[in-house]
Design an enzyme around this catalytic site. Sequence first.
Site, PDB file in Angstrom:
ATOM      1  N   HIS A 102       0.839  -1.190   0.000  1.00 19.62           N
ATOM      2  CA  HIS A 102       0.000   0.000   0.000  1.00 19.62           C
ATOM      3  C   HIS A 102       0.880   1.248   0.000  1.00 19.62           C
ATOM      4  O   HIS A 102       1.811   1.359   0.795  1.00 19.62           O
ATOM      5  CB  HIS A 102      -0.908   0.015   1.233  1.00 19.62           C
ATOM      6  CG  HIS A 102      -2.094  -0.892   1.105  1.00 19.62           C
ATOM      7  ND1 HIS A 102      -3.189  -0.823   1.945  1.00 19.62           N
ATOM      8  CD2 HIS A 102      -2.356  -1.881   0.220  1.00 19.62           C
ATOM      9  CE1 HIS A 102      -4.078  -1.741   1.590  1.00 19.62           C
ATOM     10  NE2 HIS A 102      -3.590  -2.399   0.552  1.00 19.62           N
ATOM     11  N   TYR A 231     -10.126   5.328   6.624  1.00 19.06           N
ATOM     12  CA  TYR A 231     -10.374   5.762   7.997  1.00 19.06           C
ATOM     13  C   TYR A 231     -11.484   6.808   7.957  1.00 19.06           C
ATOM     14  O   TYR A 231     -11.377   7.802   7.240  1.00 19.06           O
ATOM     15  CB  TYR A 231      -9.129   6.390   8.606  1.00 19.06           C
ATOM     16  CG  TYR A 231      -8.037   5.407   8.958  1.00 19.06           C
ATOM     17  CD1 TYR A 231      -7.949   4.878  10.241  1.00 19.06           C
ATOM     18  CD2 TYR A 231      -7.075   5.029   8.022  1.00 19.06           C
ATOM     19  CE1 TYR A 231      -6.941   3.997  10.594  1.00 19.06           C
ATOM     20  CE2 TYR A 231      -6.067   4.149   8.355  1.00 19.06           C
ATOM     21  CZ  TYR A 231      -5.997   3.630   9.639  1.00 19.06           C
ATOM     22  OH  TYR A 231      -5.005   2.757   9.969  1.00 19.06           O
ATOM     23  N   PRO A 323      -5.491   0.544  18.138  1.00 15.64           N
ATOM     24  CA  PRO A 323      -5.118   0.072  16.796  1.00 15.64           C
ATOM     25  C   PRO A 323      -5.250   1.111  15.705  1.00 15.64           C
ATOM     26  O   PRO A 323      -4.880   0.838  14.556  1.00 15.64           O
ATOM     27  CB  PRO A 323      -6.097  -1.091  16.566  1.00 15.64           C
ATOM     28  CG  PRO A 323      -7.271  -0.790  17.439  1.00 15.64           C
ATOM     29  CD  PRO A 323      -6.708  -0.106  18.643  1.00 15.64           C
ATOM     30  N   LYS A 327       0.105   0.319  14.933  1.00 19.76           N
ATOM     31  CA  LYS A 327       1.445   0.278  15.511  1.00 19.76           C
ATOM     32  C   LYS A 327       1.725  -0.931  16.405  1.00 19.76           C
ATOM     33  O   LYS A 327       2.887  -1.172  16.753  1.00 19.76           O
ATOM     34  CB  LYS A 327       1.693   1.551  16.335  1.00 19.76           C
ATOM     35  CG  LYS A 327       1.796   2.799  15.508  1.00 19.76           C
ATOM     36  CD  LYS A 327       2.999   2.752  14.590  1.00 19.76           C
ATOM     37  CE  LYS A 327       2.938   3.798  13.499  1.00 19.76           C
ATOM     38  NZ  LYS A 327       3.318   3.288  12.208  1.00 19.76           N
ATOM     39  N   TYR A 415       3.141   7.050  10.124  1.00 17.62           N
ATOM     40  CA  TYR A 415       2.333   5.892   9.768  1.00 17.62           C
ATOM     41  C   TYR A 415       3.190   4.801   9.132  1.00 17.62           C
ATOM     42  O   TYR A 415       3.041   3.610   9.471  1.00 17.62           O
ATOM     43  CB  TYR A 415       1.210   6.301   8.823  1.00 17.62           C
ATOM     44  CG  TYR A 415       0.127   5.264   8.672  1.00 17.62           C
ATOM     45  CD1 TYR A 415      -1.011   5.300   9.462  1.00 17.62           C
ATOM     46  CD2 TYR A 415       0.230   4.244   7.726  1.00 17.62           C
ATOM     47  CE1 TYR A 415      -2.022   4.341   9.336  1.00 17.62           C
ATOM     48  CE2 TYR A 415      -0.767   3.287   7.584  1.00 17.62           C
ATOM     49  CZ  TYR A 415      -1.876   3.337   8.391  1.00 17.62           C
ATOM     50  OH  TYR A 415      -2.856   2.382   8.260  1.00 17.62           O
TER      51      TYR A 415
END
Length: 420
Positions: A102, A231, A323, A327, A415
């Site tokens: 990704h 998200y 979550p 991480k 991220y």
Amino acid sequence: MRCGSIVRKQVARKVPLIRQQSPKILWERSLRTQVAIIGSGPAGLLLGQLLDCYGIDNVILERKDREYILGRIRAGVLEQGTVGLLEEAGVAERLHRDGLVHDGVELCFGGSRYRIDMKAATGGKTMVVYGQTEVTRDLMDARLKVGRETIYDAGDVSLHDFGTDQPKVRYVKDGKTREVACDFIAGCDGFRGVSRLSVPTEAIRMFERIYPFGWLGILSDTPPVSPELIYTNHERGFALCSMRSATRSRYYVQCTNDDHVDNWSDDRFWDELRRRLDPKAAAGIVIGPSIEKSIAQLRSFVAEPMRFGRLFLAGDAAHIVPPTGAKGLNLAASDVRYLSHALREFYNERSHAGIDGYSSKALARVWKAERFSWWMTSMLHRFPDTDEFSARIQLAELNYLVSSQAATAAMSEQYVGLPY
């Protein structure tokens, strides 16, 4: 890197069975190893595999059986550094074949979606979606292939003398108490494991925040609604669209902490998820029967320090993150990297520098990940005290994030994973 070949020494000693109801004396098999690892989750297995590659003998003790471990459903977004560690451990072949690379994620708010191109923002770094269960399976298979010892169904595990240079671990197997003598103990047995609980309360400090909501998640054999994670910040609560493969999806909706999976039929879940998505995603989602459904409570937790004499904590035994920032597994891998290198330095160079610096080095990275996960959680969820002002602040934050190159870069570098 090829794994070294170590001959494990075993000696038989006559030891009374703990809590034995009769005076009968049972023979106990006693093992001698260099590193005793408690827990056969990804942290313990990865540590064992790396130590084996460095020629350091180790034994893993696990209170459950292999099938139970493989049956746990966990996340699976891997940082580039974590992928590198799995490559170093020689267990990345299937990951590279089946993992989904990704380059970014999507943020959904105000009824629209915005893509964050993390690869562009970080100079080429990417993530790989590959389920934690698959990481665990690969590590288990690699350990089995080289014949390294994992003791499953080890009951009543207890840690002893880790404040000295002769620590030991005791456990019960097949009705007998057995012992592992070692140089070091690595506590990789999770948040509720025995390792952290074995530390005297006056020697450890704990920091914790329990969030007033959970994630209701389902797994379904349906194609993902989007090629990248979505998200969502919505007035009805957070939602996340994720995946495990091109044909298996993982979806979440925010729920209350007192909710229960029995309250959620599949139809109710899909209806609620669609309400929280943008119109295009809601119309395009493929629904199907759930093959797993669970509610996870969200918490932030850190234990300091992460070293106590010859005992080291790693992974969830030392810290938990919500979550939202993906991480958890990556922080465990980070700990393992620092610890495995420290132990290699100890055995190869007879230097204590690595093990002496393990806790401070690991915690520096842990707290940065804790902050990032807290920030993501705060920006995307509806809290019980979220009023109209707070909701507008969240939207302003999200709008700034998707419109500013500096803000996009700051989110992206965290991220995809900060450097070790």
